[in-house]
Design a protein around this motif. Structure first.
Motif, mmCIF file in Angstrom:
data_model
loop_
_atom_site.group_PDB
_atom_site.id
_atom_site.type_symbol
_atom_site.label_atom_id
_atom_site.label_comp_id
_atom_site.label_asym_id
_atom_site.label_seq_id
_atom_site.Cartn_x
_atom_site.Cartn_y
_atom_site.Cartn_z
ATOM 1 N N PHE A 1 0.798 -1.215 0.000
ATOM 2 C CA PHE A 1 0.000 0.000 0.000
ATOM 3 C C PHE A 1 0.839 1.278 0.000
ATOM 4 N N TYR A 2 2.173 1.123 -0.055
ATOM 5 C CA TYR A 2 3.051 2.298 -0.007
ATOM 6 C C TYR A 2 2.701 3.307 -1.104
ATOM 7 N N ASP A 3 2.550 2.832 -2.344
ATOM 8 C CA ASP A 3 2.269 3.737 -3.456
ATOM 9 C C ASP A 3 0.955 4.489 -3.245
ATOM 10 N N SER A 4 -0.047 3.813 -2.708
ATOM 11 C CA SER A 4 -1.343 4.443 -2.459
ATOM 12 C C SER A 4 -1.228 5.523 -1.397
ATOM 13 N N VAL A 5 -0.516 5.213 -0.332
ATOM 14 C CA VAL A 5 -0.332 6.193 0.749
ATOM 15 C C VAL A 5 0.441 7.398 0.227
ATOM 16 N N ARG A 6 1.490 7.147 -0.522
ATOM 17 C CA ARG A 6 2.278 8.243 -1.088
ATOM 18 C C ARG A 6 1.403 9.103 -2.012
ATOM 19 N N TYR A 7 0.566 8.456 -2.818
ATOM 20 C CA TYR A 7 -0.306 9.183 -3.749
ATOM 21 C C TYR A 7 -1.279 10.097 -3.000
ATOM 22 N N VAL A 8 -2.007 9.551 -2.026
ATOM 23 C CA VAL A 8 -3.009 10.382 -1.338
ATOM 24 C C VAL A 8 -2.354 11.486 -0.521
ATOM 25 N N TYR A 9 -1.181 11.213 0.005
ATOM 26 C CA TYR A 9 -0.460 12.231 0.762
ATOM 27 C C TYR A 9 0.048 13.328 -0.176
ATOM 28 N N ASP A 10 0.712 12.936 -1.249
ATOM 29 C CA ASP A 10 1.266 13.909 -2.200
ATOM 30 C C ASP A 10 0.187 14.751 -2.866
ATOM 31 N N ASN A 11 -1.010 14.181 -3.031
ATOM 32 C CA ASN A 11 -2.101 14.905 -3.693
ATOM 33 C C ASN A 11 -3.052 15.585 -2.720
ATOM 34 N N GLY A 12 -2.708 15.585 -1.443
ATOM 35 C CA GLY A 12 -3.494 16.310 -0.450
ATOM 36 C C GLY A 12 -4.840 15.691 -0.136
ATOM 37 N N LEU A 13 -5.015 14.405 -0.455
ATOM 38 C CA LEU A 13 -6.287 13.753 -0.168
ATOM 39 C C LEU A 13 -6.371 13.294 1.288
ATOM 40 N N MET A 14 -5.255 12.816 1.801
ATOM 41 C CA MET A 14 -5.189 12.374 3.189
ATOM 42 C C MET A 14 -3.886 12.877 3.790
ATOM 43 N N GLU A 15 -3.913 13.093 5.087
ATOM 44 C CA GLU A 15 -2.713 13.502 5.807
ATOM 45 C C GLU A 15 -2.282 12.366 6.718
ATOM 46 N N GLY A 16 -1.115 12.492 7.265
ATOM 47 C CA GLY A 16 -0.652 11.524 8.231
ATOM 48 C C GLY A 16 -1.319 11.745 9.577
ATOM 49 N N THR A 17 -1.123 10.805 10.475
ATOM 50 C CA THR A 17 -1.651 10.951 11.828
ATOM 51 C C THR A 17 -0.687 11.738 12.705
ATOM 52 N N SER A 18 0.540 11.951 12.195
ATOM 53 C CA SER A 18 1.533 12.823 12.819
ATOM 54 C C SER A 18 2.467 13.279 11.701
ATOM 55 N N ALA A 19 3.495 13.990 12.067
ATOM 56 C CA ALA A 19 4.442 14.470 11.060
ATOM 57 C C ALA A 19 5.246 13.338 10.432
ATOM 58 N N THR A 20 5.302 12.183 11.103
ATOM 59 C CA THR A 20 6.137 11.090 10.599
ATOM 60 C C THR A 20 5.409 9.769 10.425
ATOM 61 N N THR A 21 4.104 9.703 10.696
ATOM 62 C CA THR A 21 3.375 8.436 10.565
ATOM 63 C C THR A 21 2.081 8.621 9.782
ATOM 64 N N PHE A 22 1.693 7.550 9.095
ATOM 65 C CA PHE A 22 0.416 7.528 8.376
ATOM 66 C C PHE A 22 -0.603 6.640 9.086
ATOM 67 N N ALA A 23 -0.153 5.651 9.811
ATOM 68 C CA ALA A 23 -1.008 4.703 10.531
ATOM 69 C C ALA A 23 -1.961 3.981 9.581
ATOM 70 N N PRO A 24 -1.422 3.184 8.662
ATOM 71 C CA PRO A 24 -2.234 2.544 7.633
ATOM 72 C C PRO A 24 -3.270 1.550 8.156
ATOM 73 N N THR A 25 -3.078 1.013 9.333
ATOM 74 C CA THR A 25 -4.025 0.019 9.846
ATOM 75 C C THR A 25 -5.149 0.639 10.666
ATOM 76 N N LEU A 26 -5.054 1.919 10.965
ATOM 77 C CA LEU A 26 -6.155 2.574 11.680
ATOM 78 C C LEU A 26 -7.347 2.726 10.744
ATOM 79 N N THR A 27 -8.475 3.117 11.303
ATOM 80 C CA THR A 27 -9.695 3.263 10.510
ATOM 81 C C THR A 27 -9.876 4.698 10.025
ATOM 82 N N THR A 28 -10.793 4.853 9.115
ATOM 83 C CA THR A 28 -11.188 6.153 8.589
ATOM 84 C C THR A 28 -12.672 6.319 8.887
ATOM 85 N N THR A 29 -13.064 7.513 9.283
ATOM 86 C CA THR A 29 -14.463 7.740 9.636
ATOM 87 C C THR A 29 -15.260 8.293 8.454
ATOM 88 N N ARG A 30 -16.569 8.249 8.602
ATOM 89 C CA ARG A 30 -17.466 8.807 7.584
ATOM 90 C C ARG A 30 -17.240 10.309 7.429
#
Length: 172
Positions: A1-30
């Motif tokens: 999922f690295y490419d997907s995370v990089r894509y959404v981050y680079d395109n401003g769709l999603m941010e990390g949960t901190s300055a250095t983490t994305f937390a890919p296994t956490l959930t997303t809310t409605r």
């Protein structure tokens, strides 16, 4: 999922949960998904009266929920709640992206038979067409054991992957 995370981050769709983490296994809310799509649209302001008792005025997601419900992209639950802090399921995300594609005038004719998935019958009646579209258009894939897991909670990595696929393959 690295490419997907990089894509959404680079395109401003999603941010990390901190300055250095994305937390890919956490959930997303409605509320988060409504906000992501609202930002893609340029944070459009709409004049729409909402009566969801669980959407407080002036939260970070209020205007996004207002826009998403005004445009028919998202709906509340049958009990009158919206559930902005509820974790989003895979079938909910497929339905939201399906409605968003229709809202944008994109082609939503893709469809696939779900019978290859051992748990296809667990897809809610309200979500079947959207899930067929998501599978047929390559947005949603199965999991281990031939499962679709339609009512499973979508991780941040899964949301990132579906968003990237949507933006690269559906959005015009």
């Amino acid at each position: 999922f690295y490419d997907s995370v990089r894509y959404v981050y680079d395109n401003g769709l999603m941010e990390g949960t901190s300055a250095t983490t994305f937390a890919p296994t956490l959930t997303t809310t409605r509320g988060m998904v409504a906000t992501i799509l609202w930002r893609v649209e340029g944070e459009v302001q709409v004049d729409h009266i909402m009566s969801y008792p669980d959407v407080e005025p002036n939260t970070w997601y209020t205007e996004a929920v207002r826009w998403a419900t005004a445009e028919g992209i998202m709906e509340g639950y049958g009990d009158g709640r919206f559930g902005p802090n509820d974790s989003i399921t895979r079938e909910q995300l497929a339905t939201i992206l399906y409605r968003y594609a229709k809202y944008k005038g994109y082609d939503v004719s893709a469809s696939d038979d779900l019978s290859a998935f051992v748990d296809a019958d667990q897809t809610g009646d309200w979500a079947v067409d959207a899930v067929k579209w998501a599978v047929g258009s390559g947005l949603l894939n199965g999991k281990d054991g031939g499962r679709l897991d339609p009512q499973g909670i979508a991780s941040r990595a899964e949301v990132a992957t579906m968003l990237m696929r949507f933006m690269e393959n559906i959005a015009e």
